[in-house]
Design a protein around this motif. Sequence first.
Motif, PDB file in Angstrom:
ATOM      1  N   THR A  40       0.855  -1.202   0.000  1.00  0.00           N
ATOM      2  CA  THR A  40       0.000   0.000   0.000  1.00  0.00           C
ATOM      3  C   THR A  40       0.881   1.238   0.000  1.00  0.00           C
ATOM      4  O   THR A  40       2.030   1.177   0.444  1.00  0.00           O
ATOM      5  CB  THR A  40      -0.822   0.131   1.307  1.00  0.00           C
ATOM      6  OG1 THR A  40      -0.427  -0.854   2.210  1.00  0.00           O
ATOM      7  CG2 THR A  40      -2.270   0.118   1.069  1.00  0.00           C
ATOM      8  N   SER A  42       0.984   3.702   2.016  1.00  0.00           N
ATOM      9  CA  SER A  42       1.549   4.022   3.333  1.00  0.00           C
ATOM     10  C   SER A  42       2.731   3.137   3.675  1.00  0.00           C
ATOM     11  O   SER A  42       3.530   3.464   4.544  1.00  0.00           O
ATOM     12  CB  SER A  42       0.473   3.850   4.413  1.00  0.00           C
ATOM     13  OG  SER A  42       0.065   2.497   4.454  1.00  0.00           O
ATOM     14  N   GLY A  95      -5.637  -4.740   5.104  1.00  0.00           N
ATOM     15  CA  GLY A  95      -6.448  -5.785   4.495  1.00  0.00           C
ATOM     16  C   GLY A  95      -6.575  -5.647   2.986  1.00  0.00           C
ATOM     17  O   GLY A  95      -6.779  -6.645   2.284  1.00  0.00           O
ATOM     18  N   ILE A 127     -10.648 -16.555   3.330  1.00  0.00           N
ATOM     19  CA  ILE A 127     -11.699 -15.812   2.619  1.00  0.00           C
ATOM     20  C   ILE A 127     -11.065 -14.814   1.649  1.00  0.00           C
ATOM     21  O   ILE A 127     -10.147 -14.086   2.028  1.00  0.00           O
ATOM     22  CB  ILE A 127     -12.588 -15.017   3.608  1.00  0.00           C
ATOM     23  CG1 ILE A 127     -13.098 -15.928   4.718  1.00  0.00           C
ATOM     24  CG2 ILE A 127     -13.742 -14.321   2.885  1.00  0.00           C
ATOM     25  CD1 ILE A 127     -13.555 -15.171   5.963  1.00  0.00           C
TER      26      ILE A 127
HETATM   27  P1  NAD Z   1      -6.719  -0.823   4.120  1.00  0.00           P
HETATM   28  O1  NAD Z   1      -5.818  -1.950   3.876  1.00  0.00           O
HETATM   29  O2  NAD Z   1      -7.460  -0.271   2.959  1.00  0.00           O
HETATM   30  O3  NAD Z   1      -5.905   0.330   4.831  1.00  0.00           O
HETATM   31  C1  NAD Z   1      -6.567   1.535   5.189  1.00  0.00           C
HETATM   32  C2  NAD Z   1      -5.606   2.705   5.051  1.00  0.00           C
HETATM   33  O4  NAD Z   1      -4.609   2.589   6.040  1.00  0.00           O
HETATM   34  C3  NAD Z   1      -4.867   2.759   3.708  1.00  0.00           C
HETATM   35  O5  NAD Z   1      -4.818   4.091   3.299  1.00  0.00           O
HETATM   36  C4  NAD Z   1      -3.476   2.248   4.064  1.00  0.00           C
HETATM   37  O6  NAD Z   1      -2.486   2.770   3.204  1.00  0.00           O
HETATM   38  C5  NAD Z   1      -3.325   2.760   5.478  1.00  0.00           C
HETATM   39  N1  NAD Z   1      -2.425   1.997   6.345  1.00  0.00           N
HETATM   40  C6  NAD Z   1      -2.323   0.662   6.457  1.00  0.00           C
HETATM   41  N2  NAD Z   1      -1.431   0.333   7.396  1.00  0.00           N
HETATM   42  C7  NAD Z   1      -0.940   1.494   7.896  1.00  0.00           C
HETATM   43  C8  NAD Z   1       0.011   1.802   8.906  1.00  0.00           C
HETATM   44  N3  NAD Z   1       0.605   0.847   9.631  1.00  0.00           N
HETATM   45  N4  NAD Z   1       0.302   3.097   9.146  1.00  0.00           N
HETATM   46  C9  NAD Z   1      -0.330   4.076   8.453  1.00  0.00           C
HETATM   47  N5  NAD Z   1      -1.251   3.845   7.490  1.00  0.00           N
HETATM   48  C10 NAD Z   1      -1.572   2.557   7.227  1.00  0.00           C
HETATM   49  O7  NAD Z   1      -7.839  -1.141   5.224  1.00  0.00           O
HETATM   50  P2  NAD Z   1      -8.060  -2.387   6.209  1.00  0.00           P
HETATM   51  O8  NAD Z   1      -9.153  -1.957   7.082  1.00  0.00           O
HETATM   52  O9  NAD Z   1      -6.789  -2.862   6.800  1.00  0.00           O
HETATM   53  O10 NAD Z   1      -8.563  -3.536   5.232  1.00  0.00           O
HETATM   54  C11 NAD Z   1      -9.839  -3.438   4.650  1.00  0.00           C
HETATM   55  C12 NAD Z   1      -9.982  -4.461   3.556  1.00  0.00           C
HETATM   56  O11 NAD Z   1      -9.652  -5.772   4.056  1.00  0.00           O
HETATM   57  C13 NAD Z   1     -11.410  -4.537   3.046  1.00  0.00           C
HETATM   58  O12 NAD Z   1     -11.399  -4.674   1.657  1.00  0.00           O
HETATM   59  C14 NAD Z   1     -11.939  -5.792   3.727  1.00  0.00           C
HETATM   60  O13 NAD Z   1     -12.974  -6.404   3.010  1.00  0.00           O
HETATM   61  C15 NAD Z   1     -10.707  -6.661   3.789  1.00  0.00           C
HETATM   62  N6  NAD Z   1     -10.756  -7.695   4.848  1.00  0.00           N
HETATM   63  C16 NAD Z   1     -10.782  -8.985   4.459  1.00  0.00           C
HETATM   64  C17 NAD Z   1     -10.831  -9.987   5.406  1.00  0.00           C
HETATM   65  C18 NAD Z   1     -10.819 -11.419   4.957  1.00  0.00           C
HETATM   66  O14 NAD Z   1     -10.802 -12.323   5.782  1.00  0.00           O
HETATM   67  N7  NAD Z   1     -10.801 -11.681   3.661  1.00  0.00           N
HETATM   68  C19 NAD Z   1     -10.831  -9.681   6.773  1.00  0.00           C
HETATM   69  C20 NAD Z   1     -10.782  -8.332   7.142  1.00  0.00           C
HETATM   70  C21 NAD Z   1     -10.742  -7.335   6.167  1.00  0.00           C
END
Ligand code: NAD
Length: 363
Positions: A40, A42, A95, A127
Amino acid sequence: MNSFTYSQHRARVIFGDGSRTRVVDELNLLRADRVMLIATGSAGAVADELAAALGRNVVLRWDEVAQHVPLDLAERAREAAAEAFVDAIVCVGGGSAVGLAKAVALTARRPIVAIPTTYAGSEQTTIYAVTSEQHKQTGNSISVLPRSVIYDPELTLDMPAGITGPSAFNALAHAVEALYAPGNTPVTTVYALQGARAIHRSLARVVAAPRDLEARGELLYGAYLCGVALGATGAGLHHKICHVLGGTFDLVHADAHSVILPHSVAFNAPVLPDEMAELSDVLGGADPAAALWDLAVAAQVPTTLAALGLVAADLPAAAERIEAEVAKIPAPGNPRPCTADDVLALLQRAYAGARPTVDAVVR
Ligand code: NAD
């Protein structure tokens, strides 16, 4: 003791400050030397660091990542992976980065080494999801479960409050639903309660001092346990609501979890006295819904759907779609049967953002 069947996934876990450097060993174990590195935005600096450590073994870098894995993005990433003949995928990020790695692994049948930087927990589940035409399609395959997961709390030190709190609530939601979702066993309950306990203990400390490495470590550890709990069980009403709000209405995944969790707990709690007593014990409040809402306020996470940009006129359509998704939960289904009207009432309470209590929802 009731009889049960529990399947243990075989992912390796490397946990510890600075453990990201162990990615080299993990790829050696897999005998991988043509790596696709997904990161990502970040995580750009970490990705540079990993790319330097892996040298010529990185044959493809991929920096474009999006929530809910749009199909077009998945297809382009899959095509690039095939053209580069990658033999392993390393993903670093939340995620969304893990989700894209899973989408590639599903068709390329290549192993994933995941370095999660949020508390989403996807790295511990089989998943996967891809979204097209505002519909998020999920599936289940052992081929997308990362072979190794590296948890390095140092990578979470700069996570802003606006991501930390909601992401921790995403993890808490996995723990809560693992207490009763299909697939629940006494073993998954241990993971869920220990995970929730670690999150409850550390979240306020992290909010007060975001660069407290020890507290960040405990939060990440709790998220790991919650991810295992989700991976070994399944989804209930709560996850179905968030799935629709994210996939169809484009709400930020973790924010939706934060707003909905106290309300989904208030709805299901009346039929789950034992599970909710255990949850209350962890959360330190007599009413688990109210305790979660109070924790949300303390962690400065969103508490109303209105604040996430959902418009009130969309609530009935969302409720209909959620009812259809809830109907797909394998037997015995959501513990408390719910109609579209029940879901609409829950969404309206979450939209208004009043502090929920279990008693207020019992009819
Ligand atoms: P994300 O991965 O989109 O991250 C959100 C934001 O945080 C992004 O802008 C990223 O660049 C930033 N970021 C990430 N880590 C950081 C860090 N350590 N420091 C600063 N910024 C950081 O969001 P998320 O909530 O982690 O993941 C959401 C996605 O994951 C969704 O699509 C969801 O459906 C999926 N998900 C899937 C499962 C599964 O079992 N398949 C479980 C949970 C979530």
